[in-house]
Design a protein around this motif. Structure first.
Motif, PDB file in Angstrom:
ATOM      1  N   MET A 139       4.553  -0.220 -13.218  1.00  0.00           N
ATOM      2  CA  MET A 139       4.672   1.264 -12.662  1.00  0.00           C
ATOM      3  C   MET A 139       4.064   1.127 -11.314  1.00  0.00           C
ATOM      4  SD  MET A 139       4.859   4.636 -13.559  1.00  0.00           S
ATOM      5  CE  MET A 139       4.917   4.567 -15.609  1.00  0.00           C
ATOM      6  N   GLU A 140       4.600   1.633 -10.290  1.00  0.00           N
ATOM      7  CA  GLU A 140       4.142   1.616  -9.083  1.00  0.00           C
ATOM      8  C   GLU A 140       3.135   2.507  -8.714  1.00  0.00           C
ATOM      9  OE1 GLU A 140       5.193   2.798  -4.608  1.00  0.00           O
ATOM     10  OE2 GLU A 140       7.048   3.348  -5.846  1.00  0.00           O
ATOM     11  N   LEU A 141       2.015   2.156  -8.021  1.00  0.00           N
ATOM     12  CA  LEU A 141       0.638   2.835  -7.973  1.00  0.00           C
ATOM     13  C   LEU A 141       0.969   4.090  -6.779  1.00  0.00           C
ATOM     14  CD1 LEU A 141      -1.981   3.532  -8.532  1.00  0.00           C
ATOM     15  CD2 LEU A 141      -2.804   1.516  -6.854  1.00  0.00           C
ATOM     16  N   LYS A 142       0.987   5.303  -6.936  1.00  0.00           N
ATOM     17  CA  LYS A 142       1.239   6.230  -6.059  1.00  0.00           C
ATOM     18  C   LYS A 142       0.355   6.738  -5.030  1.00  0.00           C
ATOM     19  CE  LYS A 142       4.505   8.534  -9.424  1.00  0.00           C
ATOM     20  NZ  LYS A 142       3.716   8.269 -10.624  1.00  0.00           N
ATOM     21  N   ASN A 143      -0.941   6.462  -5.399  1.00  0.00           N
ATOM     22  CA  ASN A 143      -2.174   6.599  -4.545  1.00  0.00           C
ATOM     23  C   ASN A 143      -3.138   5.258  -4.547  1.00  0.00           C
ATOM     24  OD1 ASN A 143      -4.408   7.420  -3.384  1.00  0.00           O
ATOM     25  ND2 ASN A 143      -4.703   9.217  -4.250  1.00  0.00           N
ATOM     26  N   ASP A 144      -2.808   4.560  -3.327  1.00  0.00           N
ATOM     27  CA  ASP A 144      -3.708   3.458  -3.283  1.00  0.00           C
ATOM     28  C   ASP A 144      -4.618   3.494  -2.268  1.00  0.00           C
ATOM     29  OD1 ASP A 144      -2.019   3.286  -0.963  1.00  0.00           O
ATOM     30  OD2 ASP A 144      -1.109   1.173  -1.628  1.00  0.00           O
ATOM     31  N   THR A 145      -5.129   4.572  -1.860  1.00  0.00           N
ATOM     32  CA  THR A 145      -6.208   4.817  -0.865  1.00  0.00           C
ATOM     33  C   THR A 145      -7.450   3.988  -1.353  1.00  0.00           C
ATOM     34  OG1 THR A 145      -5.057   7.006  -0.824  1.00  0.00           O
ATOM     35  CG2 THR A 145      -7.000   6.758   0.727  1.00  0.00           C
ATOM     36  N   LEU A 146      -7.783   4.313  -2.599  1.00  0.00           N
ATOM     37  CA  LEU A 146      -9.107   3.500  -2.960  1.00  0.00           C
ATOM     38  C   LEU A 146      -9.042   2.178  -2.808  1.00  0.00           C
ATOM     39  CD1 LEU A 146     -11.941   3.872  -4.423  1.00  0.00           C
ATOM     40  CD2 LEU A 146     -10.648   2.869  -6.451  1.00  0.00           C
ATOM     41  N   LEU A 147      -7.830   1.368  -3.400  1.00  0.00           N
ATOM     42  CA  LEU A 147      -7.785   0.139  -3.232  1.00  0.00           C
ATOM     43  C   LEU A 147      -7.828  -0.493  -1.920  1.00  0.00           C
ATOM     44  CD1 LEU A 147      -5.454  -0.573  -6.185  1.00  0.00           C
ATOM     45  CD2 LEU A 147      -7.816  -0.547  -6.143  1.00  0.00           C
ATOM     46  N   LYS A 148      -7.210   0.303  -0.885  1.00  0.00           N
ATOM     47  CA  LYS A 148      -7.097  -0.065   0.392  1.00  0.00           C
ATOM     48  C   LYS A 148      -8.511  -0.038   1.230  1.00  0.00           C
ATOM     49  CE  LYS A 148      -2.088   0.508   1.732  1.00  0.00           C
ATOM     50  NZ  LYS A 148      -1.170   1.760   2.123  1.00  0.00           N
ATOM     51  N   ALA A 149      -9.121   1.173   0.813  1.00  0.00           N
ATOM     52  CA  ALA A 149     -10.606   1.174   1.560  1.00  0.00           C
ATOM     53  C   ALA A 149     -11.386   0.344   0.896  1.00  0.00           C
ATOM     54  CB  ALA A 149     -10.919   2.812   1.202  1.00  0.00           C
ATOM     55  N   LEU A 150     -11.469  -0.143  -0.248  1.00  0.00           N
ATOM     56  CA  LEU A 150     -12.250  -1.360  -0.737  1.00  0.00           C
ATOM     57  C   LEU A 150     -12.185  -2.442  -0.126  1.00  0.00           C
ATOM     58  CD1 LEU A 150     -12.241  -0.319  -4.753  1.00  0.00           C
ATOM     59  CD2 LEU A 150     -14.312  -0.150  -2.961  1.00  0.00           C
ATOM     60  N   LEU A 151     -10.805  -2.547   0.307  1.00  0.00           N
ATOM     61  CA  LEU A 151     -10.705  -3.957   1.000  1.00  0.00           C
ATOM     62  C   LEU A 151     -10.804  -3.739   2.596  1.00  0.00           C
ATOM     63  CD1 LEU A 151      -7.371  -5.016  -1.143  1.00  0.00           C
ATOM     64  CD2 LEU A 151      -9.781  -5.961  -1.188  1.00  0.00           C
ATOM     65  N   GLY A 196       0.131   6.819 -15.584  1.00  0.00           N
ATOM     66  CA  GLY A 196       1.473   6.476 -14.864  1.00  0.00           C
ATOM     67  C   GLY A 196       1.510   6.342 -13.309  1.00  0.00           C
ATOM     68  N   GLY A 197       0.411   5.823 -12.802  1.00  0.00           N
ATOM     69  CA  GLY A 197       0.439   5.336 -11.391  1.00  0.00           C
ATOM     70  C   GLY A 197      -0.120   6.323 -10.551  1.00  0.00           C
ATOM     71  N   LYS A 198      -0.618   7.420 -11.239  1.00  0.00           N
ATOM     72  CA  LYS A 198      -1.148   8.437 -10.306  1.00  0.00           C
ATOM     73  C   LYS A 198      -2.433   7.834  -9.308  1.00  0.00           C
ATOM     74  CE  LYS A 198      -2.625  13.172 -10.746  1.00  0.00           C
ATOM     75  NZ  LYS A 198      -4.120  13.732 -11.022  1.00  0.00           N
ATOM     76  N   VAL A 199      -3.344   7.231 -10.046  1.00  0.00           N
ATOM     77  CA  VAL A 199      -4.291   6.785  -9.249  1.00  0.00           C
ATOM     78  C   VAL A 199      -4.757   5.651 -10.023  1.00  0.00           C
ATOM     79  CG1 VAL A 199      -5.306   9.034  -8.252  1.00  0.00           C
ATOM     80  CG2 VAL A 199      -6.049   7.974 -10.404  1.00  0.00           C
ATOM     81  N   PRO A 200      -5.658   4.436  -9.227  1.00  0.00           N
ATOM     82  CA  PRO A 200      -5.969   3.456 -10.038  1.00  0.00           C
ATOM     83  C   PRO A 200      -7.070   3.426 -10.873  1.00  0.00           C
ATOM     84  CG  PRO A 200      -6.798   3.443  -7.482  1.00  0.00           C
ATOM     85  CD  PRO A 200      -5.895   4.706  -7.583  1.00  0.00           C
ATOM     86  N   LEU A 201      -7.103   2.789 -11.830  1.00  0.00           N
ATOM     87  CA  LEU A 201      -8.166   2.822 -12.892  1.00  0.00           C
ATOM     88  C   LEU A 201      -9.215   1.657 -12.425  1.00  0.00           C
ATOM     89  CD1 LEU A 201      -9.050   3.938 -15.694  1.00  0.00           C
ATOM     90  CD2 LEU A 201      -7.732   2.229 -16.765  1.00  0.00           C
ATOM     91  N   ILE A 202     -10.473   2.229 -12.611  1.00  0.00           N
ATOM     92  CA  ILE A 202     -11.447   1.161 -12.486  1.00  0.00           C
ATOM     93  C   ILE A 202     -12.279   0.749 -13.853  1.00  0.00           C
ATOM     94  CG2 ILE A 202     -13.965   1.081 -11.269  1.00  0.00           C
ATOM     95  CD1 ILE A 202     -13.180   3.567  -9.398  1.00  0.00           C
ATOM     96  N   GLY A 203     -12.414  -0.341 -13.756  1.00  0.00           N
ATOM     97  CA  GLY A 203     -13.254  -1.037 -14.984  1.00  0.00           C
ATOM     98  C   GLY A 203     -14.657  -1.136 -14.658  1.00  0.00           C
ATOM     99  N   PHE A 204     -15.644  -1.446 -15.480  1.00  0.00           N
ATOM    100  CA  PHE A 204     -17.023  -1.752 -15.077  1.00  0.00           C
ATOM    101  C   PHE A 204     -17.763  -2.294 -16.319  1.00  0.00           C
ATOM    102  CE2 PHE A 204     -19.391   1.037 -17.824  1.00  0.00           C
ATOM    103  CZ  PHE A 204     -18.361   2.121 -18.281  1.00  0.00           C
ATOM    104  N   SER A 205     -18.761  -2.948 -15.870  1.00  0.00           N
ATOM    105  CA  SER A 205     -20.167  -3.411 -16.587  1.00  0.00           C
ATOM    106  C   SER A 205     -21.436  -3.214 -16.094  1.00  0.00           C
ATOM    107  CB  SER A 205     -19.427  -4.990 -16.779  1.00  0.00           C
ATOM    108  OG  SER A 205     -20.657  -5.508 -17.541  1.00  0.00           O
ATOM    109  N   GLY A 206     -22.173  -3.407 -17.081  1.00  0.00           N
ATOM    110  CA  GLY A 206     -23.644  -3.463 -16.463  1.00  0.00           C
ATOM    111  C   GLY A 206     -23.842  -4.679 -15.755  1.00  0.00           C
TER     112      GLY A 206
END
Ligand code: CP3
Length: 353
Positions: free
Chosen positions: A1-13, A135-145
């Motif tokens: 599934m193509e990511l429609k909004n990858d602004t977050l991933l780009k900004a993080l990089l 459905g590729g709307k925005v990216p999903l962030i995972g996390f841990s302590g």
């Protein structure tokens, strides 16, 4: 599934974007009436975390209300100690507690390294389900302590103001402290890699209590283990880079050292200006933050003005992700978060060429 909004991933990089992406720490939570309703139906916070369907539902709730650039999987950092056998439970008004906190060197020696797929499979199921539902709307962030932050809860048996038991251990018996942190670092690495394999597209490590340590102790007992985790993470998945964010609260004196861990971005709290943080980390990492969460308690005009100051403080260019400097609090009016996100949308394009 193509990511429609990858602004977050780009900004993080630190890649070019045409506006500043925004997400909010604890964006799914008690300030939202729909969250309180789902939690009541689930019966408890732990039931919510352990049901992939309900965890997915509350992850998506803030995205239905707001124009956010990311989802963060609904879970808790304390799922790891729970999976190590400490048995997590929550007492209303008192926060998290463990039935079997760490009380002795033997407790540390006997601590198992959990099989992630078995004991934390419910988190991976929630990640996979949420990715499908997004459905590729925005990216999903995972996390841990972070290992240190998890260790404070495991040793104190719950929340603490002074961290006296955890700090006594690092000074009195550093070897045992290192054994515990080493086990946690290995488990966190496995846990985050499993989230990435299940579909997490970026990951964040919450080092909420890093700021309780002296500068020297911080490097030895917290930073060292986060650096170890960063170097053990899977940094690419599905043909895309998986950015790693480190958030060490109260550790702005350590920004240079944090940037040297090899992470992609640093979360910063509100006690430093983004202008100063940016000068200190240069072009090594992106910055995420850093509005004081209490500003959301003020009126909409104040919120808009403060969003403007935050954007202006970072200044022109890429590599900024808008967020709070810590989690949103339960007393915030949901309409006020709309005002924040609207202001970021409206004002941030001017800072990108
Ligand atoms: O950001 C998100 O939307 C994802 C969900 C998330 C939760 N906890 C849900 C939660 C995340 C990322 C966390 C991380 C977490 N958990 C941290 C690190 C971040 C931070 O805020 O510093 C810490 C220290 C914890 C441990 C924890 N979990 C505490 C201290 C508490 C009690 C808080 C309180 O004020 O009572 C929790 C419970 C918790 N985790 C809630 C939520 C929404 C509230 C539980 C409820 O519904 O009653």
């Amino acid at each position: 599934m193509e990511l429609k909004n990858d602004t977050l991933l780009k900004a993080l990089l630190r890649q070019p974007v045409d506006r500043t992406p925004v997400w909010i720490m604890r964006q799914a939570g008690r300030y939202l009436p729909e969250y309180l309703k789902t939690r009541a139906e689930a019966g408890s916070f732990m039931n919510l975390c352990q049901s992939p369907e309900l965890a997915c539902e509350v992850t998506l709730q803030p995205l239905r209300r707001y124009d956010l650039d990311a989802a963060i999987i609904f879970s808790d950092i304390l799922t790891i100690p729970d999976a190590m056998g400490l048995k997590l439970f929550f007492v209303t008004g008192e926060g998290p507690k463990f039935e079997h906190p760490i009380r002795s060197a033997d407790d540390i020696r006997n601590l198992p390294r959990p099989q992630i797929d078995e004991s934390l499979g419910y988190v991976m199921d929630a990640v996979a389900l949420t990715r499908r539902e997004l459905g590729g709307k925005v990216p999903l962030i995972g996390f841990s302590g972070s290992p240190w932050t998890l260790a404070t809860y495991m040793i104190e048996g719950g929340s603490s103001k002074t961290f006296s038991k955890a700090k006594k251990l690092i000074y009195q018996d550093p070897q045992m402290a290192h054994m515990l942190l080493e086990k946690l670092a290995g488990t966190v690495t496995d846990y985050l890699n499993a989230q990435i394999e299940s579909g997490a597209q970026a990951v964040q490590i919450f080092d909420t209590w890093g700021g309780a340590l002296s500068s020297q102790a911080y490097k030895e007992f917290s930073l060292h283990y986060m650096a170890q985790i960063v170097s053990g993470l899977k940094r690419e998945s599905e043909g895309r880079k998986v950015p790693v964010i480190l958030f060490s609260k109260g550790c702005n004196t350590q920004l240079e050292a944090l940037a040297d861990t090899g992470c992609d971005a640093l979360g910063v709290d509100w006690t430093i200006t983004l202008d100063e943080a940016r000068r200190r980390v240069g072009d090594r990492v992106a910055l995420q933050g850093n509005l004081d969460p209490s500003i959301l308690l003020a009126g909409k005009n104040v919120i808009r003005r403060e969003v403007g100051y935050t954007l202006e403080s970072f200044g022109q260019g890429d590599g900024h992700v808008f967020n709070l400097g810590h989690g949103i609090t339960p007393d915030v009016d949901p309409e006020h978060l709309s005002a924040l996100i609207g202001a970021v949308r409206e004002l941030s394009p001017g800072y990108h060429s």
